[in-house]
Design a protein around this motif. Structure first.
Motif, PDB file in Angstrom:
ATOM      1  N   PHE A  49      -6.965  39.615 -37.824  1.00 53.28           N
ATOM      2  CA  PHE A  49      -5.778  39.077 -37.159  1.00 53.28           C
ATOM      3  C   PHE A  49      -5.733  38.803 -35.787  1.00 53.28           C
ATOM      4  O   PHE A  49      -6.227  39.128 -34.899  1.00 53.28           O
ATOM      5  N   ILE A  50      -5.261  37.402 -35.533  1.00 57.28           N
ATOM      6  CA  ILE A  50      -5.191  37.124 -33.996  1.00 57.28           C
ATOM      7  C   ILE A  50      -3.923  37.384 -33.379  1.00 57.28           C
ATOM      8  O   ILE A  50      -2.993  37.051 -33.785  1.00 57.28           O
ATOM      9  N   LEU A  51      -4.115  38.362 -32.241  1.00 59.92           N
ATOM     10  CA  LEU A  51      -3.160  38.858 -31.561  1.00 59.92           C
ATOM     11  C   LEU A  51      -2.806  38.116 -30.290  1.00 59.92           C
ATOM     12  O   LEU A  51      -3.735  38.022 -29.376  1.00 59.92           O
ATOM     13  N   GLY A  52      -1.719  37.366 -29.934  1.00 59.82           N
ATOM     14  CA  GLY A  52      -1.515  36.939 -28.613  1.00 59.82           C
ATOM     15  C   GLY A  52      -0.701  37.957 -27.654  1.00 59.82           C
ATOM     16  O   GLY A  52      -1.136  39.113 -27.670  1.00 59.82           O
ATOM     17  N   GLY A  53       0.308  37.493 -27.217  1.00 60.58           N
ATOM     18  CA  GLY A  53       1.289  38.478 -26.399  1.00 60.58           C
ATOM     19  C   GLY A  53       2.120  39.348 -27.531  1.00 60.58           C
ATOM     20  O   GLY A  53       2.724  40.545 -26.647  1.00 60.58           O
ATOM     21  N   GLY A  54       1.915  39.443 -28.693  1.00 57.61           N
ATOM     22  CA  GLY A  54       2.729  40.234 -29.569  1.00 57.61           C
ATOM     23  C   GLY A  54       4.187  40.099 -29.386  1.00 57.61           C
ATOM     24  O   GLY A  54       4.808  41.211 -29.582  1.00 57.61           O
ATOM     25  N   SER A  55       4.691  39.100 -29.045  1.00 62.21           N
ATOM     26  CA  SER A  55       6.208  39.136 -28.633  1.00 62.21           C
ATOM     27  C   SER A  55       6.893  38.203 -29.793  1.00 62.21           C
ATOM     28  O   SER A  55       8.185  38.210 -29.654  1.00 62.21           O
ATOM     29  N   ASN A  56       6.383  38.124 -30.939  1.00 61.37           N
ATOM     30  CA  ASN A  56       7.098  37.484 -32.078  1.00 61.37           C
ATOM     31  C   ASN A  56       6.505  38.093 -33.301  1.00 61.37           C
ATOM     32  O   ASN A  56       6.433  37.712 -34.535  1.00 61.37           O
ATOM     33  N   GLY A 116       5.216  34.974 -24.472  1.00 64.81           N
ATOM     34  CA  GLY A 116       4.101  34.713 -25.494  1.00 64.81           C
ATOM     35  C   GLY A 116       2.959  34.227 -24.673  1.00 64.81           C
ATOM     36  O   GLY A 116       3.144  33.638 -23.399  1.00 64.81           O
ATOM     37  N   THR A 117       2.046  33.729 -25.325  1.00 62.94           N
ATOM     38  CA  THR A 117       0.653  33.029 -24.704  1.00 62.94           C
ATOM     39  C   THR A 117       0.751  31.535 -25.383  1.00 62.94           C
ATOM     40  O   THR A 117       1.437  31.174 -26.111  1.00 62.94           O
ATOM     41  N   VAL A 118      -0.347  30.925 -24.760  1.00 59.44           N
ATOM     42  CA  VAL A 118      -0.348  29.649 -25.284  1.00 59.44           C
ATOM     43  C   VAL A 118      -0.470  29.396 -26.769  1.00 59.44           C
ATOM     44  O   VAL A 118      -0.055  28.617 -27.370  1.00 59.44           O
ATOM     45  N   ALA A 126       6.914  27.381 -29.618  1.00 62.14           N
ATOM     46  CA  ALA A 126       8.090  28.137 -28.918  1.00 62.14           C
ATOM     47  C   ALA A 126       8.920  27.030 -28.207  1.00 62.14           C
ATOM     48  O   ALA A 126       8.503  26.215 -27.305  1.00 62.14           O
ATOM     49  N   GLY A 127      10.223  27.395 -28.051  1.00 60.37           N
ATOM     50  CA  GLY A 127      11.247  26.550 -27.293  1.00 60.37           C
ATOM     51  C   GLY A 127      12.287  27.334 -26.946  1.00 60.37           C
ATOM     52  O   GLY A 127      12.788  28.353 -27.413  1.00 60.37           O
ATOM     53  N   ALA A 128      12.996  26.580 -25.903  1.00 60.16           N
ATOM     54  CA  ALA A 128      14.287  26.978 -25.372  1.00 60.16           C
ATOM     55  C   ALA A 128      14.709  25.979 -24.364  1.00 60.16           C
ATOM     56  O   ALA A 128      14.093  25.036 -23.874  1.00 60.16           O
ATOM     57  N   TYR A 199      19.595  33.266 -16.660  1.00 60.66           N
ATOM     58  CA  TYR A 199      20.429  33.288 -17.849  1.00 60.66           C
ATOM     59  C   TYR A 199      19.941  34.145 -18.757  1.00 60.66           C
ATOM     60  O   TYR A 199      20.938  34.820 -19.298  1.00 60.66           O
ATOM     61  N   ARG A 200      18.607  34.295 -18.960  1.00 59.27           N
ATOM     62  CA  ARG A 200      18.167  35.349 -19.836  1.00 59.27           C
ATOM     63  C   ARG A 200      18.616  36.836 -19.492  1.00 59.27           C
ATOM     64  O   ARG A 200      18.906  37.518 -20.673  1.00 59.27           O
ATOM     65  N   TRP A 201      18.253  36.934 -18.291  1.00 58.84           N
ATOM     66  CA  TRP A 201      18.741  38.366 -18.111  1.00 58.84           C
ATOM     67  C   TRP A 201      20.229  38.697 -18.095  1.00 58.84           C
ATOM     68  O   TRP A 201      20.675  39.745 -18.596  1.00 58.84           O
TER      69      TRP A 201
HETATM   70  C1  LIG Z   1      12.336  38.768 -24.883  1.00 61.01           C
HETATM   71  C2  LIG Z   1      11.806  37.556 -25.438  1.00 61.01           C
HETATM   72  C3  LIG Z   1      12.410  36.343 -25.422  1.00 61.01           C
HETATM   73  C4  LIG Z   1      11.907  35.255 -26.245  1.00 61.01           C
HETATM   74  N1  LIG Z   1      12.434  33.993 -26.247  1.00 61.01           N
HETATM   75  C5  LIG Z   1      12.046  33.072 -26.930  1.00 61.01           C
HETATM   76  C6  LIG Z   1      12.491  31.760 -26.973  1.00 61.01           C
HETATM   77  O1  LIG Z   1      13.322  31.462 -26.088  1.00 61.01           O
HETATM   78  N2  LIG Z   1      12.023  30.877 -27.777  1.00 61.01           N
HETATM   79  C7  LIG Z   1      11.058  31.163 -28.637  1.00 61.01           C
HETATM   80  O2  LIG Z   1      10.577  30.040 -29.427  1.00 61.01           O
HETATM   81  N3  LIG Z   1      10.433  32.277 -28.817  1.00 61.01           N
HETATM   82  C8  LIG Z   1      10.838  33.271 -27.904  1.00 61.01           C
HETATM   83  N4  LIG Z   1      10.288  34.614 -28.087  1.00 61.01           N
HETATM   84  C9  LIG Z   1       9.419  34.838 -29.131  1.00 61.01           C
HETATM   85  C10 LIG Z   1       8.014  34.786 -28.722  1.00 61.01           C
HETATM   86  O3  LIG Z   1       7.527  34.874 -27.347  1.00 61.01           O
HETATM   87  C11 LIG Z   1       7.248  33.308 -29.021  1.00 61.01           C
HETATM   88  O4  LIG Z   1       7.196  33.268 -30.696  1.00 61.01           O
HETATM   89  C12 LIG Z   1       5.897  33.034 -28.573  1.00 61.01           C
HETATM   90  O5  LIG Z   1       5.358  31.885 -28.625  1.00 61.01           O
HETATM   91  C13 LIG Z   1       5.125  34.118 -29.493  1.00 61.01           C
HETATM   92  O6  LIG Z   1       3.627  33.971 -28.713  1.00 61.01           O
HETATM   93  P1  LIG Z   1       2.551  35.476 -28.703  1.00 61.01           P
HETATM   94  O7  LIG Z   1       1.438  34.930 -27.857  1.00 61.01           O
HETATM   95  O8  LIG Z   1       3.465  36.705 -28.348  1.00 61.01           O
HETATM   96  O9  LIG Z   1       2.529  35.410 -30.131  1.00 61.01           O
HETATM   97  P2  LIG Z   1       2.181  36.648 -31.160  1.00 61.01           P
HETATM   98  O10 LIG Z   1       3.496  37.335 -31.313  1.00 61.01           O
HETATM   99  O11 LIG Z   1       1.089  37.561 -30.753  1.00 61.01           O
HETATM  100  O12 LIG Z   1       1.661  36.001 -32.465  1.00 61.01           O
HETATM  101  C14 LIG Z   1       2.770  35.225 -33.316  1.00 61.01           C
HETATM  102  C15 LIG Z   1       1.746  34.363 -34.371  1.00 61.01           C
HETATM  103  O13 LIG Z   1       0.904  33.549 -33.554  1.00 61.01           O
HETATM  104  C16 LIG Z   1      -0.503  33.899 -33.910  1.00 61.01           C
HETATM  105  N5  LIG Z   1      -1.537  33.474 -32.891  1.00 61.01           N
HETATM  106  C17 LIG Z   1      -1.200  33.857 -31.629  1.00 61.01           C
HETATM  107  N6  LIG Z   1      -2.347  33.350 -30.649  1.00 61.01           N
HETATM  108  C18 LIG Z   1      -3.209  32.604 -31.516  1.00 61.01           C
HETATM  109  C19 LIG Z   1      -4.006  31.741 -31.461  1.00 61.01           C
HETATM  110  N7  LIG Z   1      -4.816  31.723 -30.279  1.00 61.01           N
HETATM  111  N8  LIG Z   1      -4.643  31.053 -32.710  1.00 61.01           N
HETATM  112  C20 LIG Z   1      -4.141  31.095 -33.800  1.00 61.01           C
HETATM  113  N9  LIG Z   1      -2.854  31.905 -34.002  1.00 61.01           N
HETATM  114  C21 LIG Z   1      -2.298  32.794 -32.997  1.00 61.01           C
HETATM  115  C22 LIG Z   1      -0.478  35.030 -34.489  1.00 61.01           C
HETATM  116  O14 LIG Z   1      -1.580  35.474 -35.355  1.00 61.01           O
HETATM  117  C23 LIG Z   1       0.879  35.195 -35.165  1.00 61.01           C
HETATM  118  O15 LIG Z   1       0.843  34.647 -36.325  1.00 61.01           O
HETATM  119  C24 LIG Z   1      10.853  35.408 -27.338  1.00 61.01           C
HETATM  120  C25 LIG Z   1      10.302  36.833 -27.335  1.00 61.01           C
HETATM  121  C26 LIG Z   1      10.755  38.013 -26.444  1.00 61.01           C
HETATM  122  C27 LIG Z   1      10.390  39.453 -26.563  1.00 61.01           C
END
Ligand SMILES: Cc1cc2nc3c(=O)[nH]c(=O)nc-3n(C[C@H](O)[C@H](O)[C@H](O)COP(=O)(O)OP(=O)(O)OC[C@H]3O[C@@H](n4cnc5c(N)ncnc54)[C@H](O)[C@@H]3O)c2cc1C
Length: 300
Positions: A49-56, A116-118, A126-128, A199-201
């Protein structure tokens, strides 16, 4: 020789602080090691599994029998020309927004509150604040696990849609992305970032661990948060997981929540909206690991 670690607890690598143990774990620090690791996967029968920021992401408290590859040490950013930057998959979006601001480049202000990460940002589109990654991506480089080769994909080939693109993380891994930005003025860009952060806070429960929006919006006029609010789910609690009182589409970890607590809560949230509006909400989150059967009901 790549240094894999064994039995690593994953909760600390997620924004909601939930997740059991991964049997193997690897954090590449450069793209060569990353692609070498991905190349080695062809000989392995172990899942990965590829883990980025783990935020979704919701990771099972039962953990994951496989290899987790975490990208957040891939942090190179290069300015290619006046308006283009090339960023590694592991660069955090809020950091990239501020990096671009310092170069007088505008466009990433929307992403400053997205932890999250790129790579994750592209997979999720990701969008907002009326913008998204799809507005900025010019091309990306991926590692294609089927052909075991690096490929360049343009924005059109990525077929971006609401919170998704054509890539499948199990076959195509984002290495880096070229973003096209607009010339701007640093002070104005930073001021916009500050407005978005404030705004988010005000509107999101940022002092608790969470994973952002739980469910996708049903449509523009039927936003998940509004439907959930009207269905009365705010403050609903299962074990250590609770629906935020500030935003009904945010699940917060109020202390030691397990993935089972979260699934139970998600089912109740989904059922409440179904009963009131006859609308089935679909989760935005990705999942990892072994879960009980309810997961099919919720994600299906
Ligand atoms: C407080 C908060 C606010 C947020 N606000 C928004 C918002 O406004 N808009 C929004 O769209 N999202 C929002 N999110 C959700 C999240 O931050 C986004 O979806 C973000 O893009 C996820 O990126 P990540 O690196 O954390 O992905 P992860 O959670 O680590 O992974 C998500 C998916 O992406 C895959 N992945 C990650 N990196 C790669 C890579 N290099 N290659 C292939 N696959 C990969 C993973 O395998 C997984 O399937 C928010 C989250 C939090 C906690």
């Amino acid at each position: 020789m790549l240094k894999l670690e064994s039995k690593i607890a994953l909760a600390k690598f997620t924004s909601i602080k939930i997740g059991g143990i991964a049997s193997q774990f690897y954090e590449p620090t450069n793209l060569d090691d990353f692609t070498q690791c991905l190349n080695n996967l062809k000989d392995r029968s172990i899942p990965f599994f590829i883990l980025g920021g783990g935020s979704n992401l919701l990771i099972s408290s039962q953990g994951f029998e496989g290899l987790v590859i975490r990208t957040t040490k891939l942090t190179n950013i290069t300015q290619i020309d006046d308006t283009r930057i090339l960023a590694d998959a592991g660069v955090r979006l809020p950091h990239l927004a501020k990096f671009a601001a310092n170069l007088n480049l505008s466009g990433l202000e929307f992403s400053c509150g997205i932890p999250g990460t790129v790579g994750g940002g592209i997979i999720m589109n990701a969008g907002a604040h009326g913008s998204s990654m799809s507005n900025l991506v010019e091309y990306i480089n991926i590692f294609d696990l089927k052909s075991q080769s690096i490929k360049k994909l343009t924005k059109n080939e990525l077929a971006f849609e609401y919170r998704k693109c054509i890539l499948d993380s199990q076959n195509e891994v984002v290495l880096n992305a070229c973003l096209k930005l607009e010339p701007g003025i640093k002070e104005a860009i930073l001021a916009k970032i500050k407005i978005n952060e404030d705004y988010r806070w005000r509107t999101q429960p940022l002092s608790y661990p969470n994973a952002g929006s739980t469910f996708k919006n049903h449509s523009i006029d039927k936003q998940a948060g509004k439907l959930l609010d009207l269905a009365g789910v705010k403050n609903l609690t299962c074990g250590g997981a609770s629906v935020s009182a500030i935003h009904a589409n945010f699940v917060i970890n109020i202390g030691q929540a397990s993935s089972s607590d979260v699934l139970e809560l998600l089912k109740k949230m989904q059922d409440s909206v179904w009963q009131k509006f006859n609308i089935k909400l679909h989760p935005e989150w990705k999942t990892l690991g072994r879960f009980e059967n309810t997961i099919q009901d919720i994600w299906g």
